[in-house]
Design a protein around this motif. Structure first.
Motif, PDB file in Angstrom:
ATOM      1  N   THR A 161       0.833  -1.002   0.128  1.00 19.44           N
ATOM      2  CA  THR A 161       0.015  -0.172  -0.024  1.00 19.44           C
ATOM      3  C   THR A 161       0.968   1.050   0.007  1.00 19.44           C
ATOM      4  N   ILE A 162       1.646   1.174   0.828  1.00 27.00           N
ATOM      5  CA  ILE A 162       2.847   2.409   0.749  1.00 27.00           C
ATOM      6  C   ILE A 162       3.499   2.491  -0.325  1.00 27.00           C
ATOM      7  N   HIS A 163       4.264   1.367  -0.852  1.00 30.29           N
ATOM      8  CA  HIS A 163       5.049   1.236  -2.022  1.00 30.29           C
ATOM      9  C   HIS A 163       4.310   1.888  -3.409  1.00 30.29           C
ATOM     10  N   THR A 164       3.036   1.400  -3.311  1.00 29.65           N
ATOM     11  CA  THR A 164       2.190   1.742  -4.335  1.00 29.65           C
ATOM     12  C   THR A 164       2.059   3.112  -4.653  1.00 29.65           C
ATOM     13  N   GLN A 165       1.614   3.676  -3.284  1.00 33.01           N
ATOM     14  CA  GLN A 165       1.388   5.119  -3.228  1.00 33.01           C
ATOM     15  C   GLN A 165       2.552   6.054  -3.594  1.00 33.01           C
ATOM     16  N   ILE A 166       3.745   5.654  -3.107  1.00 30.68           N
ATOM     17  CA  ILE A 166       4.794   6.500  -3.593  1.00 30.68           C
ATOM     18  C   ILE A 166       5.356   6.232  -4.899  1.00 30.68           C
ATOM     19  N   GLU A 167       4.934   5.252  -5.698  1.00 28.89           N
ATOM     20  CA  GLU A 167       5.238   5.155  -6.855  1.00 28.89           C
ATOM     21  C   GLU A 167       4.385   5.944  -7.767  1.00 28.89           C
ATOM     22  N   VAL A 173       4.266   3.276 -17.584  1.00 23.03           N
ATOM     23  CA  VAL A 173       3.534   3.944 -16.672  1.00 23.03           C
ATOM     24  C   VAL A 173       2.138   3.390 -16.480  1.00 23.03           C
ATOM     25  N   PRO A 174       1.509   3.879 -17.725  1.00 22.77           N
ATOM     26  CA  PRO A 174      -0.022   3.077 -17.673  1.00 22.77           C
ATOM     27  C   PRO A 174      -0.235   1.632 -17.260  1.00 22.77           C
ATOM     28  N   GLU A 175       0.941   0.858 -17.743  1.00 19.91           N
ATOM     29  CA  GLU A 175       0.812  -0.416 -17.526  1.00 19.91           C
ATOM     30  C   GLU A 175       1.276  -0.907 -15.917  1.00 19.91           C
ATOM     31  N   ALA A 176       2.011  -0.034 -15.358  1.00 20.59           N
ATOM     32  CA  ALA A 176       2.236  -0.266 -13.960  1.00 20.59           C
ATOM     33  C   ALA A 176       1.324   0.363 -13.086  1.00 20.59           C
ATOM     34  N   ARG A 177       0.678   1.353 -13.532  1.00 21.57           N
ATOM     35  CA  ARG A 177      -0.826   1.599 -12.896  1.00 21.57           C
ATOM     36  C   ARG A 177      -1.828   0.526 -12.838  1.00 21.57           C
ATOM     37  N   VAL A 178      -2.045  -0.117 -14.041  1.00 14.56           N
ATOM     38  CA  VAL A 178      -3.069  -1.336 -14.224  1.00 14.56           C
ATOM     39  C   VAL A 178      -2.652  -2.201 -13.031  1.00 14.56           C
ATOM     40  N   GLU A 179      -1.239  -2.500 -13.150  1.00 14.64           N
ATOM     41  CA  GLU A 179      -0.809  -3.636 -12.446  1.00 14.64           C
ATOM     42  C   GLU A 179      -0.903  -3.405 -10.897  1.00 14.64           C
ATOM     43  N   ASP A 215      -3.448  -1.537  -9.598  1.00 12.55           N
ATOM     44  CA  ASP A 215      -4.823  -1.402  -9.441  1.00 12.55           C
ATOM     45  C   ASP A 215      -5.176  -3.094  -9.230  1.00 12.55           C
ATOM     46  N   SER A 216      -4.565  -4.070  -9.858  1.00  8.42           N
ATOM     47  CA  SER A 216      -4.919  -5.521 -10.006  1.00  8.42           C
ATOM     48  C   SER A 216      -4.334  -5.933  -8.260  1.00  8.42           C
ATOM     49  N   VAL A 217      -3.220  -5.361  -7.897  1.00 11.51           N
ATOM     50  CA  VAL A 217      -2.593  -5.840  -6.746  1.00 11.51           C
ATOM     51  C   VAL A 217      -3.496  -5.154  -5.533  1.00 11.51           C
ATOM     52  N   LYS A 218      -3.896  -3.835  -5.977  1.00 10.50           N
ATOM     53  CA  LYS A 218      -5.111  -3.284  -4.640  1.00 10.50           C
ATOM     54  C   LYS A 218      -6.164  -3.976  -4.419  1.00 10.50           C
ATOM     55  N   ALA A 219      -6.750  -4.453  -5.756  1.00  7.81           N
ATOM     56  CA  ALA A 219      -7.975  -5.378  -5.608  1.00  7.81           C
ATOM     57  C   ALA A 219      -7.497  -6.567  -4.595  1.00  7.81           C
ATOM     58  N   LEU A 220      -6.696  -7.096  -4.992  1.00  9.50           N
ATOM     59  CA  LEU A 220      -6.312  -8.337  -3.844  1.00  9.50           C
ATOM     60  C   LEU A 220      -5.987  -7.912  -2.700  1.00  9.50           C
ATOM     61  N   ILE A 221      -5.408  -6.949  -2.461  1.00  9.31           N
ATOM     62  CA  ILE A 221      -5.320  -6.413  -1.020  1.00  9.31           C
ATOM     63  C   ILE A 221      -6.603  -6.320  -0.394  1.00  9.31           C
ATOM     64  N   ALA A 222      -7.499  -5.782  -0.900  1.00 11.96           N
ATOM     65  CA  ALA A 222      -8.758  -5.471  -0.379  1.00 11.96           C
ATOM     66  C   ALA A 222      -9.561  -6.909  -0.141  1.00 11.96           C
ATOM     67  N   PHE A 239       1.759 -11.382  -9.235  1.00 13.78           N
ATOM     68  CA  PHE A 239       1.460 -10.139  -9.917  1.00 13.78           C
ATOM     69  C   PHE A 239       2.685  -9.216  -9.445  1.00 13.78           C
ATOM     70  N   VAL A 240       3.034  -9.175  -8.124  1.00 10.76           N
ATOM     71  CA  VAL A 240       4.320  -8.402  -7.754  1.00 10.76           C
ATOM     72  C   VAL A 240       5.668  -8.731  -8.293  1.00 10.76           C
ATOM     73  N   LYS A 241       5.679 -10.149  -8.454  1.00 12.99           N
ATOM     74  CA  LYS A 241       7.039 -10.245  -9.176  1.00 12.99           C
ATOM     75  C   LYS A 241       7.069 -10.148 -10.603  1.00 12.99           C
ATOM     76  N   HIS A 242       6.190 -10.206 -11.355  1.00 14.93           N
ATOM     77  CA  HIS A 242       6.007  -9.764 -12.474  1.00 14.93           C
ATOM     78  C   HIS A 242       6.398  -8.135 -12.758  1.00 14.93           C
ATOM     79  N   HIS A 243       5.488  -7.371 -11.742  1.00 17.73           N
ATOM     80  CA  HIS A 243       5.771  -5.932 -11.949  1.00 17.73           C
ATOM     81  C   HIS A 243       7.306  -5.676 -11.371  1.00 17.73           C
ATOM     82  N   VAL A 244       7.657  -6.331 -10.540  1.00 16.66           N
ATOM     83  CA  VAL A 244       8.967  -5.848 -10.072  1.00 16.66           C
ATOM     84  C   VAL A 244      10.063  -6.060 -11.323  1.00 16.66           C
ATOM     85  N   LYS A 245       9.952  -7.286 -12.011  1.00 18.98           N
ATOM     86  CA  LYS A 245      10.799  -7.595 -12.716  1.00 18.98           C
ATOM     87  C   LYS A 245      10.752  -6.452 -14.262  1.00 18.98           C
TER      88      LYS A 245
END
Length: 164
Positions: A61-67, A85-91, A93-100, A122-128
């Motif tokens: 939550t903190i990391h995505t908000q900073i980015e 950036v648009p792709e990263a933001r969509v990723e 959103d997917s992680v935020k939905a799972l967090i919820a 999702f996070v591993k893919h995003h990080v890579k």
């Protein structure tokens, strides 16, 4: 003998050079959260799983908000980016939905574990993608990564205090 203003300027520039740049900070966050996902995969107790999921959710939550608020807008502006950036933001959103779906919930079986596992994938893919595509471009750009890192660290500290 240096004057007070000279000492202040010197200490500011030396602390600035010791400050973690934006990419170093993000890489550190990535390493930490990927380690938490690994710990989750090894965990057997519901209590340990719940604690790890809470930590994962807070870190992400903190990391995505900073980015989203600092790094991505600067990257997008500096590189005229219309893809990463648009792709990263969509990723995000997917992680935020799972967090919820898992935050503050009881780890009650296969579906819960599957959600955490998919979030980890999702996070591993995003990080890579960030580390292999975005970060090298940021380093080669005119972005002031130290100044950006300072702003990101300040926001991270503020968000961490809000969560606790």
């Amino acid at each position: 003998m240096p004057t007070a203003s000279t000492r202040t300027a010197t200490s500011k520039s030396s602390s600035r050079s010791r400050a973690k740049d934006a990419i170093g900070m993000l890489r550190e966050d990535h390493k930490k959260v990927l380690g938490l996902f690994e710990d989750y995969e090894k965990a057997r107790s519901a209590t340990v799983k719940k604690r790890l999921v809470q930590q994962i959710c807070e870190e992400l939550t903190i990391h995505t908000q900073i980015e989203d608020e600092i790094f991505y807008p600067e990257f997008k502006a500096a590189l005229k980016d219309k893809e990463l950036v648009p792709e990263a933001r969509v990723e995000h959103d997917s992680v935020k939905a799972l967090i919820a779906q898992v935050q503050d919930k009881e780890p009650d079986g296969e579906d819960f574990d599957a959600k955490v596992r998919v979030m980890g994938e999702f996070v591993k893919h995003h990080v890579k993608e960030e580390q292999n595509e975005m970060f090298p471009k940021a380093k080669d750009s005119r972005m002031d990564l130290v100044e950006l890192g300072e702003r990101m660290a300040a926001l991270k500290e503020q968000l961490t205090l809000q969560l606790h």
